[in-house]
Design an enzyme around this catalytic site. Structure first.
Site, PDB file in Angstrom:
ATOM      1  N   LYS A 206       4.876  13.434 -41.622  1.00  0.00           N
ATOM      2  CA  LYS A 206       5.154  11.933 -41.047  1.00  0.00           C
ATOM      3  C   LYS A 206       6.311  12.270 -39.929  1.00  0.00           C
ATOM      4  CE  LYS A 206       8.656   9.471 -41.793  1.00  0.00           C
ATOM      5  NZ  LYS A 206       8.528   8.755 -40.589  1.00  0.00           N
ATOM      6  N   CYS A 321      22.187  18.797 -33.801  1.00  0.00           N
ATOM      7  CA  CYS A 321      22.937  19.086 -35.035  1.00  0.00           C
ATOM      8  C   CYS A 321      23.940  20.066 -34.762  1.00  0.00           C
ATOM      9  CB  CYS A 321      21.920  19.475 -36.089  1.00  0.00           C
ATOM     10  SG  CYS A 321      20.633  20.624 -35.535  1.00  0.00           S
TER      11      CYS A 321
HETATM   12  P1  NAP Z   1      17.161  10.758 -40.103  1.00  0.00           P
HETATM   13  O1  NAP Z   1      17.404   9.396 -39.920  1.00  0.00           O
HETATM   14  O2  NAP Z   1      17.524  11.238 -41.608  1.00  0.00           O
HETATM   15  O3  NAP Z   1      15.398  10.829 -40.196  1.00  0.00           O
HETATM   16  C1  NAP Z   1      14.891  12.142 -40.343  1.00  0.00           C
HETATM   17  C2  NAP Z   1      13.460  11.955 -40.646  1.00  0.00           C
HETATM   18  O4  NAP Z   1      13.421  11.298 -42.153  1.00  0.00           O
HETATM   19  C3  NAP Z   1      12.531  10.795 -39.967  1.00  0.00           C
HETATM   20  O5  NAP Z   1      11.349  11.344 -39.770  1.00  0.00           O
HETATM   21  C4  NAP Z   1      12.844   9.513 -40.675  1.00  0.00           C
HETATM   22  O6  NAP Z   1      11.682   8.613 -40.499  1.00  0.00           O
HETATM   23  C5  NAP Z   1      12.736  10.075 -42.228  1.00  0.00           C
HETATM   24  N1  NAP Z   1      13.071   9.215 -43.185  1.00  0.00           N
HETATM   25  C6  NAP Z   1      13.959   8.282 -43.130  1.00  0.00           C
HETATM   26  N2  NAP Z   1      14.402   7.664 -44.442  1.00  0.00           N
HETATM   27  C7  NAP Z   1      13.331   8.249 -45.283  1.00  0.00           C
HETATM   28  C8  NAP Z   1      13.308   8.182 -46.500  1.00  0.00           C
HETATM   29  N3  NAP Z   1      13.905   7.295 -47.240  1.00  0.00           N
HETATM   30  N4  NAP Z   1      12.392   8.748 -47.241  1.00  0.00           N
HETATM   31  C9  NAP Z   1      11.551  10.005 -46.537  1.00  0.00           C
HETATM   32  N5  NAP Z   1      11.790   9.990 -45.416  1.00  0.00           N
HETATM   33  C10 NAP Z   1      12.713   9.191 -44.345  1.00  0.00           C
HETATM   34  O7  NAP Z   1      17.813  11.694 -39.088  1.00  0.00           O
HETATM   35  P2  NAP Z   1      17.334  11.404 -37.436  1.00  0.00           P
HETATM   36  O8  NAP Z   1      18.126  10.473 -37.042  1.00  0.00           O
HETATM   37  O9  NAP Z   1      15.871  11.582 -37.194  1.00  0.00           O
HETATM   38  O10 NAP Z   1      17.988  12.886 -36.965  1.00  0.00           O
HETATM   39  C11 NAP Z   1      19.037  13.408 -36.716  1.00  0.00           C
HETATM   40  C12 NAP Z   1      19.817  13.914 -38.088  1.00  0.00           C
HETATM   41  O11 NAP Z   1      19.267  15.126 -38.121  1.00  0.00           O
HETATM   42  C13 NAP Z   1      21.459  14.455 -37.681  1.00  0.00           C
HETATM   43  O12 NAP Z   1      22.129  14.277 -38.958  1.00  0.00           O
HETATM   44  C14 NAP Z   1      21.358  15.833 -37.237  1.00  0.00           C
HETATM   45  O13 NAP Z   1      22.442  16.537 -37.672  1.00  0.00           O
HETATM   46  C15 NAP Z   1      20.067  16.203 -38.183  1.00  0.00           C
HETATM   47  N6  NAP Z   1      19.391  17.417 -37.745  1.00  0.00           N
HETATM   48  C16 NAP Z   1      20.007  18.729 -38.390  1.00  0.00           C
HETATM   49  C17 NAP Z   1      19.154  19.809 -37.936  1.00  0.00           C
HETATM   50  C18 NAP Z   1      19.340  20.988 -38.667  1.00  0.00           C
HETATM   51  O14 NAP Z   1      18.855  22.134 -38.526  1.00  0.00           O
HETATM   52  N7  NAP Z   1      20.361  21.197 -39.733  1.00  0.00           N
HETATM   53  C19 NAP Z   1      18.442  19.872 -36.949  1.00  0.00           C
HETATM   54  C20 NAP Z   1      18.111  18.543 -36.262  1.00  0.00           C
HETATM   55  C21 NAP Z   1      18.705  17.469 -36.572  1.00  0.00           C
HETATM   56  P3  NAP Z   1      11.900   7.235 -39.752  1.00  0.00           P
HETATM   57  O15 NAP Z   1      11.927   7.902 -38.199  1.00  0.00           O
HETATM   58  O16 NAP Z   1      10.460   6.574 -39.839  1.00  0.00           O
HETATM   59  O17 NAP Z   1      13.064   6.402 -40.120  1.00  0.00           O
END
Ligand code: NAP
Ligand code: MG
Length: 515
Positions: A206, A321
């Site tokens: 997804k 991140c």
């Molecule tokens: P996000 O809002 O948490 O979304 C990540 C993924 O989860 C998206 O595909 C999103 O789909 C999906 N998602 C959202 N709600 C969900 C639910 N209830 N159940 C299952 N899946 C769901 O994060 P983001 O804005 O894409 O990314 C930024 C974040 O990622 C930041 O906090 C960053 O620090 C973190 N990050 C961490 C790393 C690491 O290695 N630690 C690396 C990169 C990024 P939708 O797009 O359809 O909402």
């Protein structure tokens, strides 16, 4: 099977006119193909639904990059059934054959590199070098995990037992749900998905709703590489509907998630509930947010440290991140540091990603709103040094913003903003700086600038940070060299791009035969 030693894919040098032109030509070419509508793909079959959603260019919000049919609960059932059926045979495909698909995919990605970059520049708002580094990292993941599965499929060492022939093999888990973020839209998606399938699992992918085109490109590449239908099932849709249904499904064996802390916690909770008919505990690999710090000691070259901090804080608009969001600076050099940071940030120009501005837009309207709200909080919690609001243009542009004199416990110093906002905190001495550095629920990346060996050693021992860098910036982890993952609320420390990673997608089976 003989393969060459792994080497990181070099980043394209855009100061060479031929490379710059190749990227600009690819952008022109991709532009001719924007605005199309793409299907969901389950078991190799293209599927349309009643609803679609659009991927918008964050640099120019009037522009639709692509539309996608939106997945729903019925298609989750279909995708899970298809993946489960395919797993019956895919799990027995020899590791060499599976590794070969990744090697082929890597060749295709190299061939299509400028095109992938171009889609990413338009869909994700990255400048040329940021997009190119993302594609290079994806290539690295393909190359690295292909070699890793070959290593894991070799004879594993066991202590000999008299009268027995003993053997340990790593077998796949089953059907996995892969949920990547938008911020490394090609690299992370490719890394998580390719690790899962090369280990013998089938997946439902997804993609992030902000960068679905990157998922589509990955699917095309794997298809061209010959990965059989049903191994990867491409199911765009909303996180709350499709994502939740996938995570909660009884046939889901593991979830590979990278994204925010809030969603990670939610997925972990949902996955923990055993559903009727479920015969395992789901494995959750969740890589989440950060509040990464750079400690700048009194015994260091302040200019050099300030440049490292500014690069780490504002690369890809602070949406990594690994981005530095807290600079913790010794009082002896504090004023000089703040002045130098201001000078460096003044040089940053904000504009269209396509025109290769150093800083482009943030990813979507929600992110823009939330970052601007944090900037207002910052105006109360600290002293505004530069920036402080929206930047011009028909996109989600925000000025690179710096606040100084922020308390270590302030919201600005504790919550992940995920945008171009740097918080500077004053420390009394090095020990105080270490204490401030650890005063967070996150533990992803960090760096320390000091010429003092004892202080470096103390930082190495005490900072609870998954990826700690010394006398260099805290972004730009390399596959193989810097396995990546954080502690505490930054995630499960999966160390992507490292030798432990494929263990997360496999389980060990021991066979002991009496002889
Ligand atoms: P996000 O809002 O948490 O979304 C990540 C993924 O989860 C998206 O595909 C999103 O789909 C999906 N998602 C959202 N709600 C969900 C639910 N209830 N159940 C299952 N899946 C769901 O994060 P983001 O804005 O894409 O990314 C930024 C974040 O990622 C930041 O906090 C960053 O620090 C973190 N990050 C961490 C790393 C690491 O290695 N630690 C690396 C990169 C990024 P939708 O797009 O359809 O909402
Ligand atoms: Mg977008």
């Amino acid at each position: 099977m003989k393969v060459k030693a792994f080497k990181n894919e070099p980043i394209t040098d855009f100061s060479k006119p031929a490379n710059l032109k190749a990227q600009q030509d690819a952008l022109k070419d991709v532009r001719k193909r924007i605005g199309k509508t793409y299907e969901i793909i389950i078991g190799g079959k293209k599927i349309k639904t009643e609803k679609t959603f659009s991927s918008i260019n964050p640099s120019n919000t009037s522009e639709v990059i692509a539309n996608f049919y939106k997945g729903n609960k019925e298609l989750v059932e279909k995708a899970m059934d298809t993946a489960s059926k395919k797993f019956e045979t895919w799990q027995y495909v020899p590791a060499e054959e599976r590794a070969n698909y990744l090697f082929k995919a890597s060749e295709i990605a190299k061939r299509r590199r400028f095109e992938i970059n171009a889609w990413m520049i338009l869909e994700g708002g990255k400048n040329y070098v940021e997009a190119d580094a993302d594609t290079a990292e994806a290539i690295d993941f393909l190359e690295f995990y292909a070699r890793e599965i070959l290593r894991y499929s070799e004879k594993q060492p066991l202590i000999p037992v008299k009268g027995e022939k003993n053997e340990l093999v790593y077998i796949p888990l089953g059907v996995g749900v892969v949920i990547p973020p938008w911020n490394f839209p090609f690299a992370i998606l490719t890394g998580m998905s390719s690790a899962a399938i090369v280990s013998g699992n089938c997946i439902v992918l997804k993609p992030s709703s902000d960068t679905p085109m990157m998922g589509k490109l990955f699917y095309e590449i794997m298809e061209e590489a010959g990965v059989p239908a049903g191994v990867i099932n491409f199911l765009p849709g909303s996180g709350s509907e499709v994502g939740d249904t996938l995570v909660g499904h009884p046939k889901t064996r593991f979830i590979s998630f990278t994204g925010s802390m809030e969603v990670g916690i939610h997925i972990n909770e949902l996955a923990a509930k055993v559903q009727p008919g479920q015969i395992w505990l789901k494995r959750v690999v969740a890589e989440m947010g950060g509040k990464d710090c750079i400690i700048v000691d009194s015994e260091t070259d302040v200019n050099n440290a300030a440049i490292g901090v500014v690069q780490s804080a504002f690369g890809y608009q602070g949406q990594k991140c690994s981005a530095c969001s807290r600079a913790i600076v010794d009082k002896a050099i504090y004023n000089e540091f703040v002045k130098k940071v201001k000078e460096e940030v003044e040089k940053i120009q904000v504009g269209l990603a396509e025109d290769n501005f150093r800083m482009g837009p943030v990813c979507n309207a929600k992110a823009e709103k939330s970052i601007l709200e944090y900037i207002e909080v910052g105006k109360k919690e600290g002293r505004l040094i530069i920036g402080g609001g929206k930047a011009e243009g028909n996109g989600y542009y925000i000025q690179p913003t710096v606040f100084a004199d922020v308390a270590p416990t302030a919201r600005l110093a504790q919550e992940e903003i995920f945008g171009p906002v740097l918080t500077i905190i004053k420390s009394k001495n090095f020990d105080d700086a270490l204490k401030i550095g650890n005063n967070t629920k996150f533990g992803l990346t960090g760096a320390v600038y000091t010429n003092n060996r004892e202080k470096l050693e103390k930082a190495k021992k005490t900072l609870l940070i998954g990826n700690l860098y010394l006398n260099r910036k805290c972004t730009g982890a390399l596959v193989g060299g810097h396995p990546f993952g954080g502690f505490n609320m930054s995630g499960t420390d999966s160390k992507a791009g490292g030798r432990d990673y494929l263990l997360l997608f496999t389980q060990a089976k021991l066979m002991s035969e009496k002889i």
